[in-house]
Design an enzyme around this catalytic site. Structure first.
Site, short mmCIF file in Angstrom:
data_model
loop_
_atom_site.label_atom_id
_atom_site.label_comp_id
_atom_site.label_asym_id
_atom_site.label_seq_id
_atom_site.Cartn_x
_atom_site.Cartn_y
_atom_site.Cartn_z
N GLY A 65 30.43 73.25 49.01
CA GLY A 65 30.64 74.68 48.78
C GLY A 65 30.59 75.49 50.05
N SER A 109 32.12 74.52 52.72
CA SER A 109 33.37 74.25 53.42
C SER A 109 34.18 75.52 53.64
CB SER A 109 34.23 73.28 52.60
OG SER A 109 33.96 71.96 52.95
N SER A 156 34.16 72.04 58.18
CA SER A 156 35.03 71.00 57.66
C SER A 156 34.27 70.05 56.73
CB SER A 156 35.65 70.20 58.82
OG SER A 156 36.42 69.12 58.35
N ASP A 181 42.02 70.21 59.87
CA ASP A 181 41.42 70.74 58.65
C ASP A 181 41.50 72.26 58.72
OD1 ASP A 181 40.21 70.96 56.22
OD2 ASP A 181 38.28 70.11 56.82
N HIS A 196 41.23 71.42 53.61
CA HIS A 196 40.97 70.59 52.43
C HIS A 196 40.60 71.43 51.21
CE1 HIS A 196 36.65 70.84 53.81
NE2 HIS A 196 36.45 70.89 52.51
#
Length: 455
Positions: free
Chosen positions: A344, A346, A361, A268, A240
């Protein structure tokens, strides 16, 4: 030093009947004294190389002292190997395994057949007899995954197989939404449990300046794990965070690379190929943590996350093979944890001891009040894109010998991602994989009884 502590713990465990490191190591004690004992799971997975930053986060977030944190990681390594052996031996009766206790010193293995109990106890584990096999629960979850692809699931956003309760759990803001989803999937109610929850997970990216890496004109995520693909260097991260073709810059705003492939939702996962100014290392971003492999940790194990917003935080693995619905759609096959995270973070690293687990994720909550975070396991990323995890180098039992005649032949190959149950040949013998991992030099089947069982 750690091994002295472990051997002392083993002796105490044998006297007290508790499940500590030696109790999980299977038949190692039966080796004739004339031959060196095979490496323990803790030795193979290099738990003694866990860096201070990760141990400190474990102590803070799980309320442990230094010795407890070390023993917990060693016990979890041994538990994973024992669970793998029993899962293979029990076959279709196997109903999952998990660890508990401050030091993860209790391994529980579930079976659908009471006749399996003596074999489980003989391996030093606690046995429970349950109604549903893990295969049956996984099949039910797969039906829910397929049904969710054709309907809105925002009010029933999370579902997973919960092995300690032997059920398929659906977490829902509105319980009737969960019942509707299960009905559409034609899942027997006896397999399921509906849990009312206010959780609305979201991907953990943001649009503000900061550390780690930037995508396009300014959104920010965190590097997961450095990888290689042939001579090309890069890193794994969350899908993502960017689409194929999106360009990235480093935290220093210097041109860095390009997304080569990306999947979100559904999974993801993504990887970024970097330019020649960037070099893949076996380190977790912003710390001295060195990655030694990618062996999957069992349910109940400690796991720590590093992200560019909140740094190091730890918790435990709650469920594997979870499905979660974000605003953008449903993501399946992620792992649910009690670790907190914030926007942030992720794409950042999830690691257990020295073993890479996955990339951040999304989730709910924050690191002030606490929360739930999901990670995309790293092994499917490596397998999907043909990547090799950057590790510390040769394995613990793989010294470079100029007179080594080379590999003895077989189907086992370094760089291949193996799942539990896979079979290979090596040196004229056949082996079954006990725990999912990416193979590397030093982890050849005869050298890694924690990962491979000779047939």
């Amino acid at each position: 030093m750690l091994q002295r502590h472990l051997r002392a713990a083993c002796a105490a465990a044998a006297a007290a009947g508790a499940l500590l490191v030696a109790g999980l190591s299977g038949s190692a004690s039966a080796q004739p004294s004339a031959f060196p004992a095979p490496p323990t799971a803790a030795e193979t997975l290099r738990t003694d190389a866990t860096p201070p930053a990760l141990l400190g986060a474990l102590q803070r977030d799980l309320g442990l002292d230094h010795g407890q944190a070390e023993r917990r990681l060693a016990n979890e390594a041994e538990a994973g190997a024992t669970a793998g052996r029993l899962g293979s031996a029990l076959g279709t009766d196997f109903a999952g395994a998990w660890v508990r206790g401050a030091e993860s010193d209790t391994l529980t293995v579930a079976t659908t057949d009471p006749a399996d109990v003596p074999a489980i106890l003989a391996h030093g584990a606690r046995a429970v007899v349950v109604e549903h096999s893990l295969a049956a629960l996984d099949a039910a979850k797969a039906r829910v995954d397929r049904a969710a692809a054709h309907r809105a699931t925002a009010d029933a956003p999370v579902w997973y197989v919960d092995v300690p309760t032997n059920t398929l759990v659906v977490e829902a803001i509105r319980p009737d939404a969960a019942r509707s989803l299960l009905a559409a999937a034609h899942v027997d109610a006896s397999l399921t449990r509906i849990v009312k929850s206010a959780e609305r997970p979201r991907p953990l990216y943001d649009l503000r300046g900061g550390d780690a890496y930037y995508i396009g004109s300014g959104s920010r995520c965190s590097i997961g794990f450095p990888v290689t693909r042939g001579t090309q260097q890069g890193f794994a991260t969350a899908g993502h965070c960017g689409r194929a073709g999106s360009t990235t810059t480093g935290s220093n705003r210097v041109a860095q690379g390009t997304f080569q492939a990306s999947v979100f939702p559904g999974n993801d996962m993504a990887w970024v190929a970097t330019n020649s100014n960037w070099t893949a290392t076996p380190y977790v971003t912003g710390s001295s943590v060195q990655v030694a492999g990618s062996t999957q940790a069992p349910v109940g194990s400690s796991v720590c996350r590093s992200g560019s917003t909140t740094g190091w935080h730890c918790g435990t693995v709650q469920q594997l093979n979870t499905s979660v619905t974000y605003q953008e759609g449903t993501v399946s096959g992620v792992t649910r944890t009690s670790v907190c995270a914030e926007p942030g973070d992720s794409g950042g690293s999830f690691i257990s001891g020295s073993q890479a687990q996955g990339v951040t994720s999304g989730g709910s909550g924050n690191c002030t009040s606490g929360g739930t975070t999901y990670f995309q396991p790293v092994n499917p990323i490596l397998q999907s894109y043909g990547l090799t995890l950057k590790t510390t180098g040769t394995g613990p039992e793989d010294p470079e010998d100029p007179e080594d005649p080379g590999e003895p032949g077989g189907t086992w190959a370094a760089g291949t991602v193996y799942q539990a149950g896979d079979t290979v040949t090596y040196g004229g013998a056949s082996y079954r994989c006990l725990q999912g991992h990416q193979a590397q030099a030093g982890w050849e089947p005869p050298n890694a009884p924690a990962l491979w069982q000779r047939l």
